[in-house]
Design a protein around this motif. Structure first.
Motif, short mmCIF file in Angstrom:
data_model
loop_
_atom_site.label_atom_id
_atom_site.label_comp_id
_atom_site.label_asym_id
_atom_site.label_seq_id
_atom_site.Cartn_x
_atom_site.Cartn_y
_atom_site.Cartn_z
N PHE A 7 33.85 40.49 34.92
CA PHE A 7 34.24 41.78 35.52
C PHE A 7 33.92 41.80 37.01
O PHE A 7 34.70 42.27 37.84
CB PHE A 7 33.55 42.94 34.81
N ARG A 8 32.77 41.24 37.37
CA ARG A 8 32.38 41.22 38.78
C ARG A 8 33.33 40.31 39.59
O ARG A 8 33.74 40.63 40.70
CB ARG A 8 30.93 40.72 38.88
N PHE A 9 33.68 39.19 38.98
CA PHE A 9 34.58 38.24 39.65
C PHE A 9 35.95 38.89 39.91
O PHE A 9 36.51 38.80 41.01
CB PHE A 9 34.74 36.99 38.77
N VAL A 10 36.47 39.59 38.89
CA VAL A 10 37.78 40.25 39.05
C VAL A 10 37.69 41.31 40.15
O VAL A 10 38.56 41.42 41.01
CB VAL A 10 38.26 40.85 37.71
N GLU A 11 36.60 42.08 40.11
CA GLU A 11 36.41 43.12 41.13
C GLU A 11 36.38 42.50 42.54
O GLU A 11 37.06 42.99 43.46
CB GLU A 11 35.06 43.79 40.85
N ASP A 12 35.64 41.41 42.69
CA ASP A 12 35.54 40.76 44.00
C ASP A 12 36.90 40.20 44.44
O ASP A 12 37.26 40.26 45.62
CB ASP A 12 34.51 39.62 43.98
N ALA A 13 37.63 39.62 43.46
CA ALA A 13 38.95 39.05 43.79
C ALA A 13 39.90 40.17 44.22
O ALA A 13 40.64 40.03 45.20
CB ALA A 13 39.50 38.30 42.58
N ARG A 14 39.88 41.30 43.49
CA ARG A 14 40.75 42.43 43.87
C ARG A 14 40.40 42.93 45.27
O ARG A 14 41.28 43.26 46.06
CB ARG A 14 40.60 43.60 42.87
N ALA A 15 39.09 42.96 45.59
CA ALA A 15 38.68 43.44 46.91
C ALA A 15 39.21 42.53 48.01
O ALA A 15 39.42 42.96 49.14
CB ALA A 15 37.15 43.52 46.98
N LEU A 16 39.44 41.26 47.67
CA LEU A 16 40.00 40.31 48.65
C LEU A 16 41.52 40.34 48.67
O LEU A 16 42.15 39.56 49.38
CB LEU A 16 39.56 38.89 48.31
N GLY A 17 42.11 41.18 47.81
CA GLY A 17 43.57 41.30 47.81
C GLY A 17 44.27 40.44 46.77
O GLY A 17 45.50 40.34 46.77
N VAL A 18 43.50 39.79 45.87
CA VAL A 18 44.13 38.98 44.81
C VAL A 18 44.62 39.93 43.72
O VAL A 18 43.83 40.64 43.11
CB VAL A 18 43.10 37.98 44.21
N ASP A 19 45.94 39.94 43.50
CA ASP A 19 46.46 40.95 42.58
C ASP A 19 47.12 40.36 41.33
O ASP A 19 47.75 41.07 40.56
CB ASP A 19 47.45 41.87 43.31
N VAL A 20 46.98 39.05 41.09
CA VAL A 20 47.63 38.45 39.92
C VAL A 20 46.74 38.62 38.69
O VAL A 20 45.53 38.82 38.82
CB VAL A 20 47.92 36.94 40.15
N PRO A 21 47.33 38.55 37.48
CA PRO A 21 46.50 38.63 36.26
C PRO A 21 45.47 37.48 36.22
O PRO A 21 45.81 36.35 36.56
CB PRO A 21 47.51 38.47 35.12
N ILE A 22 44.25 37.81 35.84
CA ILE A 22 43.18 36.80 35.72
C ILE A 22 42.76 36.78 34.25
O ILE A 22 42.08 37.69 33.77
CB ILE A 22 41.99 37.15 36.64
N VAL A 23 43.23 35.77 33.54
CA VAL A 23 43.03 35.71 32.08
C VAL A 23 41.78 34.88 31.77
O VAL A 23 41.67 33.74 32.22
CB VAL A 23 44.27 35.08 31.39
N PRO A 24 40.84 35.45 31.00
CA PRO A 24 39.63 34.68 30.68
C PRO A 24 39.95 33.49 29.78
O PRO A 24 40.70 33.62 28.81
CB PRO A 24 38.76 35.69 29.91
N GLY A 25 39.36 32.35 30.10
CA GLY A 25 39.42 31.18 29.22
C GLY A 25 38.31 31.30 28.18
O GLY A 25 37.16 31.55 28.53
N ILE A 26 38.68 31.17 26.91
CA ILE A 26 37.72 31.39 25.82
C ILE A 26 37.42 30.07 25.11
O ILE A 26 38.32 29.42 24.59
CB ILE A 26 38.30 32.39 24.78
N MET A 27 36.15 29.69 25.11
CA MET A 27 35.74 28.46 24.42
C MET A 27 35.05 28.83 23.10
O MET A 27 33.94 29.37 23.10
CB MET A 27 34.75 27.68 25.30
#
Ligand code: FAD
Length: 291
Positions: free
Chosen positions: A176-196
């Protein structure tokens, strides 16, 4: 709310024995009608022809979209372009674009960074492909700082990526923090979690050390103890609960979908999809095999 996207990742089988296991797993997972499945490209480009064969076989035999992974690890730019052209000719519409891992002694890579390969594919093939790239909520092990890694992720999106799949992780907050930081930088594409899925300890611990994914101590200690006792049943049940809870939290928190690292085994991902309510109604036969 839109139904979350589900995708499954496979690796190209090495021999006939592995191929039989792969086909059985593939057919069971395809029955869940995922948005797409992906096929990895071995470190240093080592599986090039097997990746192509596996991709084309899935494309021929099923109606499900296939996304080959493609990396900068190639002998030269021409052969990399030929590979993309092969996929374009087979009506493949999606690629997972990576720098790639390089075992020592093999190619250094035709580009230094995945962003360069994304830009090259966009320049030559325009919008022919939907391009996914990798990203790292716990930061790529070679990155200088979390901030620089995030900026490099943004560069891949700026170069033309349509979406991103994360390295696996076991801590929902870091996603959640990573997505928030990416959005703050203007990254607007879907970010899908990789599940192991967690099904064994030794392999998971070894790979996590290499790729920089943290196994939290409260999980690591339990897995280690059951592994030492040979209690595989307890390990698998606990692993399922942990990954199921993580996935549920991710979806409830707004993750647009889940990308499962299947390691060519169907049962762990099928069970997760069933317990998360992600199994499509088209797939009762696949689900009865795990109940
Ligand atoms: P990049 O985006 O190029 O980043 C690599 C490193 O370089 C990072 O530390 C980044 O911060 C840094 N960097 C990027 N740009 C710059 C710049 N301009 N200046 C300085 N530093 C920079 N590997 C395979 O070999 N085959 C596969 O099929 C495969 N599939 C994968 C699928 C997923 C979903 C994921 C998450 C990983 C996969 N990998 C695969 C592993 C991946 O190739 C490695 O993690 C690799 O080390 C980095 O690849 P990348 O595409 O993220 O590289």
């Amino acid at each position: 709310m839109p139904q979350p996207s589900v995708s499954f990742e496979f690796f190209p089988p090495r021999d006939e024995t592995q191929a039989e296991l792969f086909r059985a797993a593939r057919d069971e997972l395809l029955a869940l009608a995922p948005e797409y499945v992906s096929v990895t490209f071995g470190a240093g480009g080592s599986t090039r022809s097997r990746t192509v064969d596996t991709v084309l076989e899935i494309a021929r035999q099923s109606g499900v979209a296939v996304a080959p992974h493609i990396s900068c690890m190639s002998e030269d730019l021409d052969s990399l372009h030929q590979l993309v052209e092969t996929y374009a000719g087979a009506d493949i519409r999606r690629l997972v674009v990576l720098r790639g891992d390089r075992p020592s002694g093999r190619y250094a890579g035709v580009f230094r960074h995945a962003a360069d390969l994304v830009a090259d594919i966009r320049q030559r093939w325009g919008d022919r492909f939907h391009l996914e790239v990798a990203c790292y909520p716990e930061h790529h092990p070679e990155s200088d700082t979390p901030e620089s890694d995030l900026r490099h992720f943004r560069a891949k999106v700026a170069a033309g990526a349509d979406g991103a799949i994360t390295q696996y992780f076991f801590n929902a907050e870091c996603y959640f923090r990573f997505v928030e930081d990416a959005r703050a930088l203007g990254v607007d594409v879907p970010i899908v979690p990789g599940i192991m899925p967690i099904t064994n300890y030794q392999g998971l611990a070894r790979f996590s050390r290499i790729c920089g994914a943290e196994i939290p101590a409260w999980i690591d200690k339990r897995l280690q103890a059951w592994d030492a006792d040979g209690n595989r049943e307890a390990l698998r049940e606990f692993g399922h609960d942990v990954v199921c809870d993580l996935s549920r939290r991710l979806l409830e928190g707004g993750a647009p979908g889940l990308h499962f690292y299947t390691l060519n085994r169907s049962a762990p991902s099928l069970r997760l999809c069933r317990d998360l309510g992600l199994a499509s109604v088209q797939s009762p036969s696949a689900l009865t095999s795990i109940s």
